[in-house]
Enzyme design. Structure first.
Site, PDB file in Angstrom:
ATOM      1  N   GLU A  30      13.563   5.309  -2.705  1.00  6.75           N
ATOM      2  CA  GLU A  30      12.458   5.864  -1.916  1.00  6.75           C
ATOM      3  C   GLU A  30      12.918   6.796  -0.808  1.00  6.75           C
ATOM      4  O   GLU A  30      12.849   6.471   0.380  1.00  6.75           O
ATOM      5  CB  GLU A  30      11.567   4.751  -1.351  1.00  6.75           C
ATOM      6  N   GLU A  46       9.789  -0.157  -9.329  1.00  9.10           N
ATOM      7  CA  GLU A  46       9.039  -1.137  -8.542  1.00  9.10           C
ATOM      8  C   GLU A  46       7.561  -1.014  -8.873  1.00  9.10           C
ATOM      9  O   GLU A  46       7.049   0.094  -9.050  1.00  9.10           O
ATOM     10  CB  GLU A  46       9.182  -0.909  -7.017  1.00  9.10           C
TER      11      GLU A  46
HETATM   12  C1  PNW Z   1       8.689  -0.114  -1.183  1.00  2.72           C
HETATM   13  N1  PNW Z   1       3.298   3.144   0.309  1.00  2.72           N
HETATM   14  O1  PNW Z   1       8.163   0.476  -0.025  1.00  2.72           O
HETATM   15  C2  PNW Z   1      10.136  -0.481  -0.895  1.00  2.72           C
HETATM   16  O2  PNW Z   1      11.029   0.092  -1.814  1.00  2.72           O
HETATM   17  C3  PNW Z   1      10.381  -1.959  -0.782  1.00  2.72           C
HETATM   18  O3  PNW Z   1      11.541  -2.190  -0.051  1.00  2.72           O
HETATM   19  C4  PNW Z   1       9.158  -2.624  -0.177  1.00  2.72           C
HETATM   20  O4  PNW Z   1       9.356  -3.956   0.157  1.00  2.72           O
HETATM   21  C5  PNW Z   1       8.045  -2.477  -1.195  1.00  2.72           C
HETATM   22  O5  PNW Z   1       7.870  -1.133  -1.609  1.00  2.72           O
HETATM   23  C6  PNW Z   1       6.692  -3.022  -0.716  1.00  2.72           C
HETATM   24  O6  PNW Z   1       6.262  -2.328   0.418  1.00  2.72           O
HETATM   25  C7  PNW Z   1       6.926   1.102  -0.015  1.00  2.72           C
HETATM   26  O7  PNW Z   1       2.823   3.422   1.450  1.00  2.72           O
HETATM   27  C8  PNW Z   1       6.438   1.475   1.219  1.00  2.72           C
HETATM   28  O8  PNW Z   1       2.666   3.497  -0.732  1.00  2.72           O
HETATM   29  C9  PNW Z   1       5.237   2.155   1.327  1.00  2.72           C
HETATM   30  C10 PNW Z   1       4.518   2.464   0.186  1.00  2.72           C
HETATM   31  C11 PNW Z   1       4.990   2.089  -1.060  1.00  2.72           C
HETATM   32  C12 PNW Z   1       6.192   1.401  -1.148  1.00  2.72           C
END
Ligand code: PNW
Length: 464
Positions: free
Chosen positions: A171, A370
């Protein structure tokens, strides 16, 4: 005639995986020679994390990895995506490696292989060595990109005889935008601000340079991994923001493809095309990143696969006669969502995301690195955890993914976020994403209803 279940099945050899990251589960934050990371620093500063939670102990996976691998095996997972903590391997970010840190991942990998689970290693899931933050302001400097490649090459050399799949960076968008500025997300008519370590507040021009150094680090790491571990496969794991066509008809589909390509210009698009789009540079004007042609070539080093984290639609779009040829449609205030503040619900993004990777960029191997959701899980009187909403979410998303694979979109595997509840960054331990419930007092592990669902889906290689 195909049976009902056969028509919902995935291609042979499909990977059913679960995912985690180092800072979110390992704990042992200063054991066995590990150096501090920017997330140690950030979480140790009061006021940054809900409840002032830290990852100091987390799930204590560093000591309980054998139990955790056994649980994954019992869930029927045949792949595990974990991340390697850079400051365990290079406590100072570069220079002298720490053999005890390498040993931990050697033990973990051997345990996984013994359980018949394929290891997929992510090299950077945001826990930058604090030393590189102090010395270079982290990814503001191309020195960090170079240090990342050295570390990536070293890890591939150590693990490459057994770990055959690597994701460079997890990410880009999240840690760059959230860590070096702040991400604004529109949900239910409100704007949310998402942030995290190292909590810098850069100008737009500086931010674009950080993006550039992150994708450069990816490209340099791809080359280093190939140089140090022949026969391994490498790609990225990006939360590409996907434009979803409001209506499934050719004009809308084309508008959505344009929007996805343009709005990921600083990350996915430059990594797959080796150029910043004209629109990206025109819009940036004097804020454009500084780069060379040589760097662009490095950034677009050929990949074996692309990984995408898919949670929610980025935007809904419709075609427009005005440039750029698409228009964003607002998300209604009453649009359904999952528990996380940002989690707008639309399972169909799990169809469009891989389809667009293939239609826009001809991706030949795609992993969903993910997918999952937070839920208000509790242990019931009878000792079980009834996460009906997560079962609904996973089934709906996998139904859409199966629609994509049945149309020939080349998706080779899927990883649920997450294998277990864990430290959810600024939300601390309050936001549970696991198939397995963790009691953060006793650290007891309890598989949830969704884990039973996953086991059945994985064993039948189908939506169930
Ligand atoms: C991911 N959004 O983060 C990360 O890769 C993980 O470490 C995290 O725990 C997981 O998703 C759940 O949050 C994200 O705003 C953060 O769409 C924000 C978003 C998506 C994924």
């Amino acid at each position: 005639m195909a049976s009902a279940s056969a028509s919902r099945s995935f291609p042979d050899g499909f990977y059913w995986g679960v995912a985690t990251s180092s800072y979110q589960i390992e704990g042992a934050w200063d054991e066995d020679g590990k150096g501090p990371s920017i997330w140690d620093t950030y979480a140790h500063t009061p006021g940054n994390i809900a409840n002032d939670d830290t990852g100091d102990v987390a799930n204590d996976h560093y000591h309980r990895y054998r139990d955790d691998v056994a649980i994954m095996k019992s869930l029927g997972a045949n792949a595990y995506r974990f991340s390697i903590a850079w400051p365990r391997i290079f406590p100072e970010g570069r220079g002298r490696p720490n053999p005890k840190g390498v040993d931990f991942y050697n033990r973990l990998v051997d345990e996984l292989l013994g359980a018949g689970i394929e290891p997929f290693a992510t090299l950077y899931h945001w826990d930058l060595p604090q030393a590189l933050q102090d010395e270079f302001d982290g990814w503001r400097s191309s020195e960090t990109a170079k240090a990342f490649a050295e570390y990536a090459g070293y890890v591939a050399e150590q693990l490459g005889d057994r770990v055959k799949h690597y994701f460079t960076i997890n990410e880009f968008r999240s840690f760059v935008e959230g860590g070096y500025q702040v991400v604004d997300v529109e949900v239910g008519g409100k704007t949310l601000q998402l942030g995290g370590a190292p909590a810098m507040r850069l100008s737009d021009a500086e931010l674009k340079q950080v993006r550039h150094h992150a994708v450069l680090g990816h490209g340099l790491a791809v080359q280093a991994i190939r140089a140090h571990a022949a026969g391994t496969k490498v790609g990225f794991a990006e939360n590409i923001r996907v434009a979803v066509p409001v209506i499934d008809s050719p004009g809308y589909v084309e508008a959505a493809e344009k929007a996805t390509r343009e709005r990921n210009a600083g990350f996915t698009t430059v990594m797959l095309e080796g150029a910043y789009t004209d629109e990206y540079l025109a819009e940036a004007g004097g804020d454009s990143p500084k780069f060379t042609d040589e760097e662009l070539k490095t950034i677009a080093s050929p990949l074996d696969f692309v990984g995408i984290n898919v949670y929610r639609p980025g935007w809904y779009v419709e075609p427009s006669d005005e440039p750029p040829g698409y228009r964003e449609v607002p998300i209604n205030a009453s649009h359904p969502k999952m528990q996380s503040s940002w989690h707008v619900l639309d399972p169909e993004v799990m169809y469009w995301a891989p389809r667009q990777m293939s239609s826009i960029w001809d991706a030949e191997s795609i992993y969903i690195t993910e997918n999952g959701c937070a839920a208000s899980d509790v242990v019931a009187q009878d000792g079980r955890v009834y996460d009906s909403d997560r079962v609904m979410f996973l089934r709906a998303c996998l139904g859409q993914l199966q629609r994509a694979t049945s149309e020939g979109v080349p998706v080779d595997g899927y990883f649920v976020w997450s294998a277990q509840d864990n430290f959810e960054w600024v939300d601390g331990y309050g936001n549970r994403f696991g198939l397995v419930y963790i009691d953060f007092e006793t650290l007891e592990r309890t598989p949830k209803l969704s884990a039973e669902w996953f086991r059945e889906a994985a064993s039948r290689n189908a939506v169930v």
